[in-house]
Design a protein around this motif. Sequence first.
Motif, PDB file in Angstrom:
ATOM      1  N   ALA A 166       0.798  -1.215   0.000  1.00  0.00           N
ATOM      2  CA  ALA A 166       0.000   0.000   0.000  1.00  0.00           C
ATOM      3  C   ALA A 166       0.841   1.280   0.000  1.00  0.00           C
ATOM      4  O   ALA A 166       0.299   2.358   0.031  1.00  0.00           O
ATOM      5  N   ALA A 167       2.178   1.138  -0.006  1.00  0.00           N
ATOM      6  CA  ALA A 167       3.024   2.326  -0.018  1.00  0.00           C
ATOM      7  C   ALA A 167       2.680   3.182  -1.240  1.00  0.00           C
ATOM      8  O   ALA A 167       2.699   2.710  -2.364  1.00  0.00           O
ATOM      9  N   ARG A 168       2.415   4.453  -1.007  1.00  0.00           N
ATOM     10  CA  ARG A 168       1.902   5.305  -2.070  1.00  0.00           C
ATOM     11  C   ARG A 168       2.961   6.223  -2.654  1.00  0.00           C
ATOM     12  O   ARG A 168       2.698   6.944  -3.602  1.00  0.00           O
ATOM     13  N   PHE A 169       4.135   6.242  -2.068  1.00  0.00           N
ATOM     14  CA  PHE A 169       5.106   7.255  -2.433  1.00  0.00           C
ATOM     15  C   PHE A 169       6.323   6.642  -3.108  1.00  0.00           C
ATOM     16  O   PHE A 169       6.753   5.551  -2.746  1.00  0.00           O
ATOM     17  N   PRO A 170       6.890   7.352  -4.087  1.00  0.00           N
ATOM     18  CA  PRO A 170       8.198   6.923  -4.582  1.00  0.00           C
ATOM     19  C   PRO A 170       9.208   7.061  -3.455  1.00  0.00           C
ATOM     20  O   PRO A 170       9.033   7.873  -2.540  1.00  0.00           O
ATOM     21  N   ILE A 171      10.272   6.269  -3.512  1.00  0.00           N
ATOM     22  CA  ILE A 171      11.209   6.207  -2.395  1.00  0.00           C
ATOM     23  C   ILE A 171      12.650   6.298  -2.890  1.00  0.00           C
ATOM     24  O   ILE A 171      13.056   5.563  -3.784  1.00  0.00           O
ATOM     25  N   ILE A 172      13.402   7.197  -2.267  1.00  0.00           N
ATOM     26  CA  ILE A 172      14.858   7.221  -2.407  1.00  0.00           C
ATOM     27  C   ILE A 172      15.435   6.830  -1.056  1.00  0.00           C
ATOM     28  O   ILE A 172      15.190   7.502  -0.053  1.00  0.00           O
ATOM     29  N   ASP A 173      16.186   5.744  -1.035  1.00  0.00           N
ATOM     30  CA  ASP A 173      16.844   5.282   0.187  1.00  0.00           C
ATOM     31  C   ASP A 173      18.260   5.842   0.183  1.00  0.00           C
ATOM     32  O   ASP A 173      19.081   5.473  -0.660  1.00  0.00           O
ATOM     33  N   THR A 174      18.559   6.726   1.126  1.00  0.00           N
ATOM     34  CA  THR A 174      19.836   7.445   1.095  1.00  0.00           C
ATOM     35  C   THR A 174      20.953   6.761   1.878  1.00  0.00           C
ATOM     36  O   THR A 174      22.041   7.338   2.019  1.00  0.00           O
ATOM     37  N   ASP A 175      20.711   5.533   2.352  1.00  0.00           N
ATOM     38  CA  ASP A 175      21.776   4.843   3.093  1.00  0.00           C
ATOM     39  C   ASP A 175      21.602   3.336   2.980  1.00  0.00           C
ATOM     40  O   ASP A 175      20.897   2.713   3.778  1.00  0.00           O
ATOM     41  N   VAL A 176      22.279   2.747   1.992  1.00  0.00           N
ATOM     42  CA  VAL A 176      22.253   1.300   1.773  1.00  0.00           C
ATOM     43  C   VAL A 176      23.695   0.809   1.775  1.00  0.00           C
ATOM     44  O   VAL A 176      24.539   1.328   1.041  1.00  0.00           O
ATOM     45  N   HIS A 177      23.962  -0.205   2.598  1.00  0.00           N
ATOM     46  CA  HIS A 177      25.336  -0.674   2.782  1.00  0.00           C
ATOM     47  C   HIS A 177      25.631  -1.923   1.960  1.00  0.00           C
ATOM     48  O   HIS A 177      25.268  -3.031   2.354  1.00  0.00           O
ATOM     49  N   GLU A 178      26.269  -1.716   0.817  1.00  0.00           N
ATOM     50  CA  GLU A 178      26.809  -2.854   0.085  1.00  0.00           C
ATOM     51  C   GLU A 178      28.096  -3.303   0.784  1.00  0.00           C
ATOM     52  O   GLU A 178      28.773  -2.499   1.425  1.00  0.00           O
ATOM     53  N   ARG A 179      28.414  -4.579   0.657  1.00  0.00           N
ATOM     54  CA  ARG A 179      29.569  -5.107   1.389  1.00  0.00           C
ATOM     55  C   ARG A 179      30.439  -5.984   0.496  1.00  0.00           C
ATOM     56  O   ARG A 179      29.961  -6.573  -0.476  1.00  0.00           O
ATOM     57  N   MET A 180      31.685  -6.121   0.893  1.00  0.00           N
ATOM     58  CA  MET A 180      32.563  -7.140   0.320  1.00  0.00           C
ATOM     59  C   MET A 180      32.390  -8.423   1.124  1.00  0.00           C
ATOM     60  O   MET A 180      32.005  -8.394   2.291  1.00  0.00           O
ATOM     61  N   VAL A 181      32.707  -9.556   0.507  1.00  0.00           N
ATOM     62  CA  VAL A 181      32.764 -10.803   1.257  1.00  0.00           C
ATOM     63  C   VAL A 181      34.026 -10.823   2.098  1.00  0.00           C
ATOM     64  O   VAL A 181      34.013 -11.206   3.278  1.00  0.00           O
ATOM     65  N   SER A 182      35.148 -10.373   1.509  1.00  0.00           N
ATOM     66  CA  SER A 182      36.406 -10.291   2.258  1.00  0.00           C
ATOM     67  C   SER A 182      37.311  -9.293   1.568  1.00  0.00           C
ATOM     68  O   SER A 182      37.063  -8.860   0.432  1.00  0.00           O
ATOM     69  N   ILE A 183      38.395  -8.949   2.254  1.00  0.00           N
ATOM     70  CA  ILE A 183      39.354  -7.996   1.686  1.00  0.00           C
ATOM     71  C   ILE A 183      39.964  -8.530   0.400  1.00  0.00           C
ATOM     72  O   ILE A 183      40.441  -7.762  -0.438  1.00  0.00           O
ATOM     73  N   GLU A 184      39.921  -9.834   0.201  1.00  0.00           N
ATOM     74  CA  GLU A 184      40.487 -10.423  -1.005  1.00  0.00           C
ATOM     75  C   GLU A 184      39.764  -9.942  -2.266  1.00  0.00           C
ATOM     76  O   GLU A 184      40.321  -9.999  -3.369  1.00  0.00           O
ATOM     77  N   ASP A 185      38.529  -9.472  -2.119  1.00  0.00           N
ATOM     78  CA  ASP A 185      37.801  -8.928  -3.264  1.00  0.00           C
ATOM     79  C   ASP A 185      38.543  -7.741  -3.887  1.00  0.00           C
ATOM     80  O   ASP A 185      38.392  -7.466  -5.084  1.00  0.00           O
ATOM     81  N   LEU A 186      39.304  -7.020  -3.068  1.00  0.00           N
ATOM     82  CA  LEU A 186      39.975  -5.811  -3.550  1.00  0.00           C
ATOM     83  C   LEU A 186      41.343  -6.069  -4.154  1.00  0.00           C
ATOM     84  O   LEU A 186      41.897  -5.180  -4.821  1.00  0.00           O
ATOM     85  N   LEU A 187      41.921  -7.238  -3.922  1.00  0.00           N
ATOM     86  CA  LEU A 187      43.305  -7.476  -4.321  1.00  0.00           C
ATOM     87  C   LEU A 187      43.569  -7.218  -5.802  1.00  0.00           C
ATOM     88  O   LEU A 187      44.623  -6.674  -6.157  1.00  0.00           O
ATOM     89  N   PRO A 188      42.656  -7.569  -6.725  1.00  0.00           N
ATOM     90  CA  PRO A 188      42.941  -7.293  -8.144  1.00  0.00           C
ATOM     91  C   PRO A 188      43.061  -5.812  -8.473  1.00  0.00           C
ATOM     92  O   PRO A 188      43.566  -5.461  -9.553  1.00  0.00           O
ATOM     93  N   TYR A 189      42.635  -4.938  -7.566  1.00  0.00           N
ATOM     94  CA  TYR A 189      42.627  -3.509  -7.836  1.00  0.00           C
ATOM     95  C   TYR A 189      43.709  -2.756  -7.067  1.00  0.00           C
ATOM     96  O   TYR A 189      43.794  -1.529  -7.161  1.00  0.00           O
TER      97      TYR A 189
END
Length: 367
Positions: free
Chosen positions: A17-40
Amino acid sequence: MSTLQAEALTEGKKEKAARFPIIDTDVHERMVSIEDLLPYIKEPFLSYMKHWTGWGELKYTHPIGGSRLDSLLPSGNVPGSDYGVLKEQLLDKYDIDYAILTGLFYPATMEAQFELAAELASAYNEWYVRNWLEKDDRFLGSIHVAPQMPETAVREIEKWGDHPKMVQVLLPIGTAPLGDPYYHKIYEAAQRKNLVIGMHQGNSVTTGFGQPRYYVEWHTILSQAFMGMAVNLILNGVFDKYPGTRVAMIEGGFTWVPSLMWRMDHNYKSLRSEVPWVKRLPSEYIKEHFRFSTQPIEDPNPQHMLRMVEMMESDELLMFSTDYPHWDFDSPTRSLPTTFSAELKRKIFYDNAKNFYRLPDSPKAAR
């Protein structure tokens, strides 16, 4: 039908029943581990990572866990690290128009090894543009920088500032007074690229007397850090020097805003000779240059909450946020009090963030 089934059905009807469009200004995406960053990560910093032990999100063992229970995946993935789950639990369930990603990896708050902090921020941007921003048209991004080295922060803003989905520069609040002129080049670059400054609680936020003994203490008085930063930015002349600067205060609450405006105005009238570069009442800077995310929203008497918004003397200062996937997640269907008018809810859920971040209208909002 069981009681639980009836409750679930009722809740489902409320969500639809939500009637309004929504902008969520705080969503936390995450890494599984620091190893995700190693290629960069480049040398010599890549070699550092062989000995990486990391640092915690908080300095506490969370008494009930830091994330909502349904985001803990059977596969063992870190909450917020699975796009499919985030899409199901947040974007699709609540028909979110835009979700501004704020991460939960903040090299900006490292208190040593600043060159490594800058490299980690750069690697994180590369990783998450490829692994998150490009996965969904509803995602908008935050440029992660290490303000400890303003020159490298500016380079990162220059690199990503024209990306069509980047809307802000993320400056997590730690122990550094980010209004200090040492950091002003960052605001100049953000203004030049038409980006908001997003200030989120960081990994090393302390209080006026240091680190509290218990997590409940820390979480209760976290707003101290946001109050201090707002005062610091205004009285160090950031907005007089860079009048296009816009600051989003994220995950710090908002009921403290009226009293801070009153106190700052009172002191400014007597002590403004100390800060002659500040040309207007501090409350005017707050109403023009700041916005505040709703989460974690307090839960007082609904009439009191409406009065709190009235005391801000503006219905444009609040922007909705869920803080997904954290334990104190605020649902769009239950967060705003019944005393708020439809017009005010529309502004908080959508219009205020759209205007502040200067976003194009979403197809849903146009209907």
